[in-house]
Scaffold this motif. Structure first.
Motif, PDB file in Angstrom:
ATOM      1  N   LYS A  18      14.094  18.187 -24.936  1.00  0.00           N
ATOM      2  CA  LYS A  18      13.277  18.979 -26.296  1.00  0.00           C
ATOM      3  C   LYS A  18      11.572  17.838 -25.556  1.00  0.00           C
ATOM      4  CE  LYS A  18      12.645  20.848 -30.424  1.00  0.00           C
ATOM      5  NZ  LYS A  18      13.550  21.462 -31.556  1.00  0.00           N
ATOM      6  N   PRO A  19      10.548  18.836 -26.056  1.00  0.00           N
ATOM      7  CA  PRO A  19       9.599  17.796 -25.234  1.00  0.00           C
ATOM      8  C   PRO A  19       8.711  17.760 -26.551  1.00  0.00           C
ATOM      9  CG  PRO A  19       9.562  20.128 -24.674  1.00  0.00           C
ATOM     10  CD  PRO A  19      10.738  19.800 -25.170  1.00  0.00           C
ATOM     11  N   ASP A  20       7.730  17.025 -27.519  1.00  0.00           N
ATOM     12  CA  ASP A  20       7.232  16.220 -28.127  1.00  0.00           C
ATOM     13  C   ASP A  20       6.394  17.638 -28.513  1.00  0.00           C
ATOM     14  OD1 ASP A  20       8.067  13.798 -28.513  1.00  0.00           O
ATOM     15  OD2 ASP A  20       6.214  12.998 -27.259  1.00  0.00           O
ATOM     16  N   VAL A  21       5.746  18.249 -29.411  1.00  0.00           N
ATOM     17  CA  VAL A  21       5.472  19.149 -30.089  1.00  0.00           C
ATOM     18  C   VAL A  21       3.900  18.612 -30.816  1.00  0.00           C
ATOM     19  CG1 VAL A  21       4.962  21.155 -31.108  1.00  0.00           C
ATOM     20  CG2 VAL A  21       7.372  20.946 -30.254  1.00  0.00           C
ATOM     21  N   GLU A  22       2.693  18.565 -30.166  1.00  0.00           N
ATOM     22  CA  GLU A  22       1.474  18.005 -30.478  1.00  0.00           C
ATOM     23  C   GLU A  22       0.330  19.093 -31.207  1.00  0.00           C
ATOM     24  OE1 GLU A  22       0.285  15.912 -27.778  1.00  0.00           O
ATOM     25  OE2 GLU A  22       1.942  13.591 -28.384  1.00  0.00           O
ATOM     26  N   ASN A  23      -0.513  18.848 -32.376  1.00  0.00           N
ATOM     27  CA  ASN A  23      -1.236  20.459 -33.169  1.00  0.00           C
ATOM     28  C   ASN A  23      -2.322  19.403 -32.577  1.00  0.00           C
ATOM     29  OD1 ASN A  23       0.833  22.471 -33.302  1.00  0.00           O
ATOM     30  ND2 ASN A  23       1.770  20.348 -34.680  1.00  0.00           N
ATOM     31  N   LEU A  24      -3.250  19.957 -32.267  1.00  0.00           N
ATOM     32  CA  LEU A  24      -4.371  19.449 -32.334  1.00  0.00           C
ATOM     33  C   LEU A  24      -5.271  21.562 -33.113  1.00  0.00           C
ATOM     34  CD1 LEU A  24      -7.271  18.423 -31.428  1.00  0.00           C
ATOM     35  CD2 LEU A  24      -7.301  19.861 -29.420  1.00  0.00           C
ATOM     36  N   SER A  25      -5.818  20.901 -34.054  1.00  0.00           N
ATOM     37  CA  SER A  25      -6.451  21.896 -35.209  1.00  0.00           C
ATOM     38  C   SER A  25      -7.993  21.447 -35.602  1.00  0.00           C
ATOM     39  CB  SER A  25      -5.513  21.837 -37.083  1.00  0.00           C
ATOM     40  OG  SER A  25      -4.411  21.352 -36.748  1.00  0.00           O
ATOM     41  N   VAL A  26      -8.508  22.681 -35.867  1.00  0.00           N
ATOM     42  CA  VAL A  26      -9.978  22.388 -35.869  1.00  0.00           C
ATOM     43  C   VAL A  26      -9.896  23.105 -37.448  1.00  0.00           C
ATOM     44  CG1 VAL A  26     -12.660  22.648 -35.270  1.00  0.00           C
ATOM     45  CG2 VAL A  26     -11.216  22.500 -33.703  1.00  0.00           C
ATOM     46  N   THR A  27     -10.596  22.251 -37.960  1.00  0.00           N
ATOM     47  CA  THR A  27     -10.834  23.264 -39.624  1.00  0.00           C
ATOM     48  C   THR A  27     -12.209  24.194 -39.833  1.00  0.00           C
ATOM     49  OG1 THR A  27     -12.775  21.402 -41.164  1.00  0.00           O
ATOM     50  CG2 THR A  27      -9.446  21.877 -41.041  1.00  0.00           C
ATOM     51  N   THR A  28     -12.599  25.002 -41.180  1.00  0.00           N
ATOM     52  CA  THR A  28     -13.999  25.598 -41.039  1.00  0.00           C
ATOM     53  C   THR A  28     -14.784  24.795 -41.112  1.00  0.00           C
ATOM     54  OG1 THR A  28     -12.683  27.614 -42.448  1.00  0.00           O
ATOM     55  CG2 THR A  28     -15.381  27.674 -42.164  1.00  0.00           C
ATOM     56  N   HIS A  29     -15.087  23.662 -41.743  1.00  0.00           N
ATOM     57  CA  HIS A  29     -15.980  22.809 -41.606  1.00  0.00           C
ATOM     58  C   HIS A  29     -16.475  21.886 -39.742  1.00  0.00           C
ATOM     59  CE1 HIS A  29     -16.560  24.549 -45.568  1.00  0.00           C
ATOM     60  NE2 HIS A  29     -15.554  23.803 -45.939  1.00  0.00           N
ATOM     61  N   GLY A  30     -15.266  22.391 -39.247  1.00  0.00           N
ATOM     62  CA  GLY A  30     -15.820  21.439 -37.860  1.00  0.00           C
ATOM     63  C   GLY A  30     -14.234  20.401 -38.073  1.00  0.00           C
ATOM     64  N   SER A  31     -14.008  19.936 -39.643  1.00  0.00           N
ATOM     65  CA  SER A  31     -13.036  18.280 -38.908  1.00  0.00           C
ATOM     66  C   SER A  31     -12.134  18.771 -38.367  1.00  0.00           C
ATOM     67  CB  SER A  31     -12.322  18.130 -39.884  1.00  0.00           C
ATOM     68  OG  SER A  31     -13.660  17.561 -41.374  1.00  0.00           O
TER      69      SER A  31
END
Length: 74
Positions: free
Chosen positions: A5-18
């Motif tokens: 099973k591959p690793d799951v990675e999440n890249l998130s960008v918030t409303t304020h650009g974080s």
């Protein structure tokens, strides 16, 4: 043989650009470095890129924070 099973990675960008990678806040340069490092891995990780759905701001110019190093979608 049991499939790997591959690793799951999440890249998130918030409303304020974080920018967050798996809930870890990071500078604008780090996501591009992480994506480049994960590209040759086997099995390929599942990378999910998510933006806050409440973002209604105009796109940022390249080089002015946000996702400039990874690439912004206009």
């Amino acid at each position: 043989m049991k499939p790997i099973k591959p690793d799951v990675e999440n890249l998130s960008v918030t409303t304020h650009g974080s920018v967050f990678w798996n809930d870890e806040r990071m500078s604008d340069e780090r996501p591009a470095q992480r994506l480049q490092a994960s590209a040759p891995r086997q099995p390929q990780p599942e990378d999910f890129i998510r933006g806050d759905r409440l973002v209604g701001l105009p796109a940022r110019r390249p080089g002015v924070g946000g996702c400039a190093e990874v690439g912004c979608w206009n």
